[in-house]
Design a protein around this motif. Sequence first.
Motif, short mmCIF file in Angstrom:
data_model
loop_
_atom_site.label_atom_id
_atom_site.label_comp_id
_atom_site.label_asym_id
_atom_site.label_seq_id
_atom_site.Cartn_x
_atom_site.Cartn_y
_atom_site.Cartn_z
N LEU A 131 0.62 -8.20 -1.39
CA LEU A 131 1.42 -7.99 -2.85
C LEU A 131 0.66 -7.65 -3.78
N GLU A 132 -0.64 -8.39 -3.79
CA GLU A 132 -1.43 -8.64 -5.16
C GLU A 132 -2.62 -8.00 -4.60
N THR A 133 -3.13 -7.45 -3.72
CA THR A 133 -4.58 -7.22 -3.54
C THR A 133 -4.78 -5.38 -3.27
N LEU A 134 -3.67 -5.08 -2.08
CA LEU A 134 -2.98 -4.04 -2.42
C LEU A 134 -2.42 -3.42 -3.20
N ALA A 135 -2.36 -4.20 -4.64
CA ALA A 135 -1.71 -3.43 -5.83
C ALA A 135 -2.10 -2.36 -6.21
N ASP A 136 -3.64 -2.37 -6.52
CA ASP A 136 -4.84 -1.33 -7.30
C ASP A 136 -5.39 -0.25 -6.24
N VAL A 137 -4.99 -0.46 -4.91
CA VAL A 137 -6.12 0.39 -3.65
C VAL A 137 -6.08 1.55 -4.39
N PRO A 138 -6.93 2.45 -4.26
CA PRO A 138 -6.62 3.73 -4.87
C PRO A 138 -6.00 4.29 -3.78
N GLY A 139 -5.62 5.66 -3.79
CA GLY A 139 -4.86 6.71 -3.43
C GLY A 139 -5.91 7.58 -3.29
N PRO A 140 -5.33 9.14 -2.30
CA PRO A 140 -4.13 8.91 -1.76
C PRO A 140 -4.31 7.44 -0.79
N VAL A 141 -3.84 7.16 -0.02
CA VAL A 141 -3.94 6.36 1.55
C VAL A 141 -2.88 7.64 2.55
N ASP A 142 -4.09 7.61 3.74
CA ASP A 142 -4.19 8.26 4.78
C ASP A 142 -3.14 7.96 6.25
N LEU A 143 -3.48 5.84 6.10
CA LEU A 143 -3.23 5.91 7.22
C LEU A 143 -2.50 4.43 6.82
N VAL A 144 -1.80 3.77 6.67
CA VAL A 144 -1.25 2.80 7.23
C VAL A 144 -1.18 1.50 8.20
N LEU A 145 -1.37 0.34 8.69
CA LEU A 145 -0.85 -0.38 9.64
C LEU A 145 -0.34 -1.66 9.25
N LEU A 146 1.09 -1.69 9.33
CA LEU A 146 0.92 -2.96 8.53
C LEU A 146 1.34 -3.96 9.94
N ASP A 147 0.70 -5.14 9.93
CA ASP A 147 1.16 -6.35 11.36
C ASP A 147 0.94 -7.55 10.50
N GLY A 148 1.35 -7.92 9.21
CA GLY A 148 1.49 -8.98 8.56
C GLY A 148 2.53 -9.07 8.38
N TRP A 149 3.03 -10.76 8.11
CA TRP A 149 4.21 -11.22 8.16
C TRP A 149 5.37 -10.36 7.83
N LYS A 150 6.74 -10.37 9.09
CA LYS A 150 7.20 -9.63 8.66
C LYS A 150 8.31 -9.22 8.16
N GLU A 151 9.18 -9.77 7.37
CA GLU A 151 9.17 -9.62 5.96
C GLU A 151 9.17 -8.85 4.82
N LEU A 152 7.48 -8.80 4.90
CA LEU A 152 6.76 -8.43 4.07
C LEU A 152 6.86 -7.40 4.60
N CYS A 153 6.71 -6.60 5.81
CA CYS A 153 6.40 -4.95 6.03
C CYS A 153 7.01 -3.88 5.25
N LEU A 154 8.12 -3.77 5.03
CA LEU A 154 8.92 -3.17 3.96
C LEU A 154 7.99 -3.44 2.66
N PRO A 155 8.06 -4.28 1.58
CA PRO A 155 7.24 -4.56 0.37
C PRO A 155 6.63 -4.52 0.79
N VAL A 156 5.37 -4.54 1.49
CA VAL A 156 3.88 -3.87 1.11
C VAL A 156 4.44 -2.27 1.29
N LEU A 157 5.07 -1.41 1.94
CA LEU A 157 5.15 -0.01 2.43
C LEU A 157 5.29 0.07 0.98
N ARG A 158 6.65 -0.31 0.71
CA ARG A 158 6.83 -0.08 -0.96
C ARG A 158 5.95 -0.33 -1.83
N LEU A 159 5.03 -1.07 -2.16
CA LEU A 159 3.81 -1.04 -2.82
C LEU A 159 3.76 0.20 -2.51
N LEU A 160 2.82 0.81 -1.44
CA LEU A 160 1.46 1.54 -0.68
C LEU A 160 2.29 2.85 -1.50
#
Length: 214
Positions: A131-160
Amino acid sequence: MTTTLTRSAAAAVLDRLFAAAERDDDRPVPDLSRADARQRADALRDIYMPVSRSGGELLYALARTCRPRTVVEFGTSHGISTIFLAAAVSDNGEGHVLTTELSADKVAAAGDNLARAGLAGVVTILPGDALETLADVPGPVDLVLLDGWKELCLPVLRLLEPRLRPGALVVADDTTFASMGDYLAYVRDPANGYVTVDFPVADGMELSCFTPAA
């Protein structure tokens, strides 16, 4: 056709990692129900928790098809899924994988595995809280894989989301887990801008296309 996945370096690394991951099935896992994300990461630093081989091959095929320039992965672990994504980017001849991992031990292990597979040059590992390291990822993002802690998948998606390209592909692993319920409810609600399908690989994958309103 020869691909990076079938060449000796990457193939040998994946065979070794999958064999090691299979041995985790016989190892006791501590009760971490009260642990936070960092405590879990430290406690499970030797546990692989990878995508299945068929799931990895699906990721490779999807990335070859959509030819992403920027791939974001949440949950590097020892780098198994990262190798599949990096192999696709390498074989496409363009693109880069940005992946994030909380465990310092796994960051080091994944870096070594990617180097042994000959794919370190197309991957950047971001150590720390996603939630910190991906906050400044440059866009556009073309492909995302969510495979970390499951309760954080939605917050990470919303961040991206603000940096997702229209038509971007979002893949979530382990969708049969109860802890993925909020995530699945979100991407399956058309009001949130996704066209999504459940794909039957081990432990389930959800493939979602980002289709925001014009």
